[in-house]
Design a protein around this motif. Sequence first.
Motif, PDB file in Angstrom:
ATOM      1  N   LEU A   1       0.800  -1.254  -0.061  1.00 10.91           N
ATOM      2  CA  LEU A   1      -0.052  -0.029   0.122  1.00 10.91           C
ATOM      3  C   LEU A   1       0.711   1.011  -0.105  1.00 10.91           C
ATOM      4  O   LEU A   1       0.351   2.283  -0.382  1.00 10.91           O
ATOM      5  N   THR A   2       2.053   1.227   0.455  1.00  7.27           N
ATOM      6  CA  THR A   2       2.797   2.339   0.742  1.00  7.27           C
ATOM      7  C   THR A   2       2.368   3.291   1.672  1.00  7.27           C
ATOM      8  O   THR A   2       2.762   3.325   2.627  1.00  7.27           O
ATOM      9  N   ASP A   3       1.481   4.015   1.027  1.00  6.34           N
ATOM     10  CA  ASP A   3       0.864   5.034   2.136  1.00  6.34           C
ATOM     11  C   ASP A   3      -0.444   4.475   2.404  1.00  6.34           C
ATOM     12  O   ASP A   3      -0.877   3.489   1.916  1.00  6.34           O
ATOM     13  N   ILE A   4      -1.250   4.834   3.369  1.00 11.34           N
ATOM     14  CA  ILE A   4      -2.214   4.421   4.232  1.00 11.34           C
ATOM     15  C   ILE A   4      -3.443   4.696   3.474  1.00 11.34           C
ATOM     16  O   ILE A   4      -3.569   5.767   2.964  1.00 11.34           O
ATOM     17  N   SER A   5      -4.429   3.638   3.393  1.00 12.40           N
ATOM     18  CA  SER A   5      -5.706   3.981   2.783  1.00 12.40           C
ATOM     19  C   SER A   5      -6.714   3.039   3.808  1.00 12.40           C
ATOM     20  O   SER A   5      -6.419   1.865   3.303  1.00 12.40           O
ATOM     21  N   SER A   6      -7.350   3.510   4.548  1.00 12.72           N
ATOM     22  CA  SER A   6      -8.156   2.827   5.562  1.00 12.72           C
ATOM     23  C   SER A   6      -9.014   2.054   4.831  1.00 12.72           C
ATOM     24  O   SER A   6      -9.448   0.857   5.244  1.00 12.72           O
ATOM     25  N   GLY A   7      -9.777   2.530   3.887  1.00 10.85           N
ATOM     26  CA  GLY A   7     -10.739   1.675   3.176  1.00 10.85           C
ATOM     27  C   GLY A   7     -10.251   0.508   2.679  1.00 10.85           C
ATOM     28  O   GLY A   7     -10.848  -0.533   2.548  1.00 10.85           O
ATOM     29  N   ILE A   8      -9.045   0.649   1.798  1.00  7.72           N
ATOM     30  CA  ILE A   8      -8.559  -0.596   1.117  1.00  7.72           C
ATOM     31  C   ILE A   8      -8.015  -1.347   2.443  1.00  7.72           C
ATOM     32  O   ILE A   8      -8.310  -2.671   2.453  1.00  7.72           O
ATOM     33  N   ILE A   9      -7.306  -1.169   3.384  1.00  9.43           N
ATOM     34  CA  ILE A   9      -7.110  -1.883   4.742  1.00  9.43           C
ATOM     35  C   ILE A   9      -8.192  -2.610   4.961  1.00  9.43           C
ATOM     36  O   ILE A   9      -8.298  -3.929   5.357  1.00  9.43           O
ATOM     37  N   ASN A  10      -9.351  -1.861   5.357  1.00 13.63           N
ATOM     38  CA  ASN A  10     -10.607  -2.734   5.888  1.00 13.63           C
ATOM     39  C   ASN A  10     -11.097  -3.787   5.039  1.00 13.63           C
ATOM     40  O   ASN A  10     -11.550  -4.635   5.369  1.00 13.63           O
ATOM     41  N   GLY A  11     -11.030  -3.595   3.666  1.00 16.33           N
ATOM     42  CA  GLY A  11     -11.221  -4.339   2.505  1.00 16.33           C
ATOM     43  C   GLY A  11     -10.382  -5.723   2.526  1.00 16.33           C
ATOM     44  O   GLY A  11     -10.585  -6.852   2.413  1.00 16.33           O
ATOM     45  N   LEU A  12      -9.073  -5.515   2.964  1.00 12.37           N
ATOM     46  CA  LEU A  12      -8.008  -6.361   2.785  1.00 12.37           C
ATOM     47  C   LEU A  12      -8.326  -7.455   4.263  1.00 12.37           C
ATOM     48  O   LEU A  12      -7.828  -8.498   4.037  1.00 12.37           O
TER      49      LEU A  12
ATOM     50  N   GLY B   1      -0.045 -10.318   4.294  1.00 14.42           N
ATOM     51  CA  GLY B   1       0.794  -9.250   4.895  1.00 14.42           C
ATOM     52  C   GLY B   1       0.376  -8.006   4.199  1.00 14.42           C
ATOM     53  O   GLY B   1      -0.017  -8.079   2.766  1.00 14.42           O
ATOM     54  N   ILE B   2       0.596  -6.792   4.707  1.00 12.26           N
ATOM     55  CA  ILE B   2       0.439  -5.377   4.318  1.00 12.26           C
ATOM     56  C   ILE B   2       1.755  -4.526   4.371  1.00 12.26           C
ATOM     57  O   ILE B   2       2.363  -4.677   5.701  1.00 12.26           O
ATOM     58  N   ILE B   3       2.334  -4.042   3.238  1.00 13.48           N
ATOM     59  CA  ILE B   3       3.352  -3.365   3.054  1.00 13.48           C
ATOM     60  C   ILE B   3       2.882  -1.718   3.185  1.00 13.48           C
ATOM     61  O   ILE B   3       2.192  -1.525   2.303  1.00 13.48           O
ATOM     62  N   VAL B   4       3.518  -0.871   4.293  1.00 12.11           N
ATOM     63  CA  VAL B   4       3.291   0.523   4.249  1.00 12.11           C
ATOM     64  C   VAL B   4       4.524   0.956   4.540  1.00 12.11           C
ATOM     65  O   VAL B   4       5.484   0.453   4.920  1.00 12.11           O
ATOM     66  N   ASN B   5       4.568   2.511   4.390  1.00 14.93           N
ATOM     67  CA  ASN B   5       5.940   3.139   4.600  1.00 14.93           C
ATOM     68  C   ASN B   5       5.958   3.299   6.156  1.00 14.93           C
ATOM     69  O   ASN B   5       5.001   3.335   7.066  1.00 14.93           O
ATOM     70  N   PRO B   6       7.208   3.424   6.669  1.00 12.22           N
ATOM     71  CA  PRO B   6       7.325   3.551   8.243  1.00 12.22           C
ATOM     72  C   PRO B   6       6.463   4.532   8.920  1.00 12.22           C
ATOM     73  O   PRO B   6       5.859   4.443  10.009  1.00 12.22           O
ATOM     74  N   GLN B   7       6.488   5.623   8.127  1.00 14.33           N
ATOM     75  CA  GLN B   7       5.518   6.598   8.834  1.00 14.33           C
ATOM     76  C   GLN B   7       4.219   6.425   9.060  1.00 14.33           C
ATOM     77  O   GLN B   7       3.469   7.216   9.800  1.00 14.33           O
ATOM     78  N   VAL B   8       3.622   5.430   8.462  1.00 17.95           N
ATOM     79  CA  VAL B   8       2.192   5.179   8.529  1.00 17.95           C
ATOM     80  C   VAL B   8       1.956   3.849   9.117  1.00 17.95           C
ATOM     81  O   VAL B   8       0.724   3.459   9.204  1.00 17.95           O
ATOM     82  N   THR B   9       2.869   3.223   9.741  1.00 19.19           N
ATOM     83  CA  THR B   9       2.895   1.915  10.356  1.00 19.19           C
ATOM     84  C   THR B   9       1.700   1.967  11.498  1.00 19.19           C
ATOM     85  O   THR B   9       0.794   1.168  11.612  1.00 19.19           O
ATOM     86  N   ALA B  10       1.777   3.098  12.389  1.00 16.54           N
ATOM     87  CA  ALA B  10       0.901   2.911  13.712  1.00 16.54           C
ATOM     88  C   ALA B  10      -0.409   3.194  13.129  1.00 16.54           C
ATOM     89  O   ALA B  10      -1.338   2.564  13.617  1.00 16.54           O
TER      90      ALA B  10
END
Length: 131
Positions: A85-96, A103-112
């Motif tokens: 995902l690189t950056d966060i998208s709550s809608g996509i995460i909710n669907g995933l 697993g999901i890959i995101v940038n360190p800045q948006v891990t939390a």
Amino acid sequence: KKTSDIEVWMELSTPENILNLSEYPLKKLSGFVFNVKSICNLSLGIDSISTSTFSKHIENNSFILNMIKSVSKKLTKNHKLLVDLTDISSGIINGLTSQNIDGIIVNPQVTATAKKCIINEEEKQILYGKN
């Protein structure tokens, strides 16, 4: 007989990769990385450089979720599937969270933020049985 510790993964970054997945030597691959940004750019014509525009278009995008679902159906139990995902998208995460991914890959800045989204969605599924 000693087996190799090296794993070969394939990045799914173009629609061609997904449409012709069965043409690749799947048995020789350990896993796949589904690159959401690249697939959106090439499939939907959405410019990922403009983060706010990109986020609006993929927020609850069933097209991307359906593509991920179609990929997971073509894989065997021996394959792993990661979604970049690189950056966060709550809608996509909710669907995933209801997809068959490893697993999901995101940038360190948006891990939390990603962790919070995943926890919230999993709690909904546990409490309310929502997928």
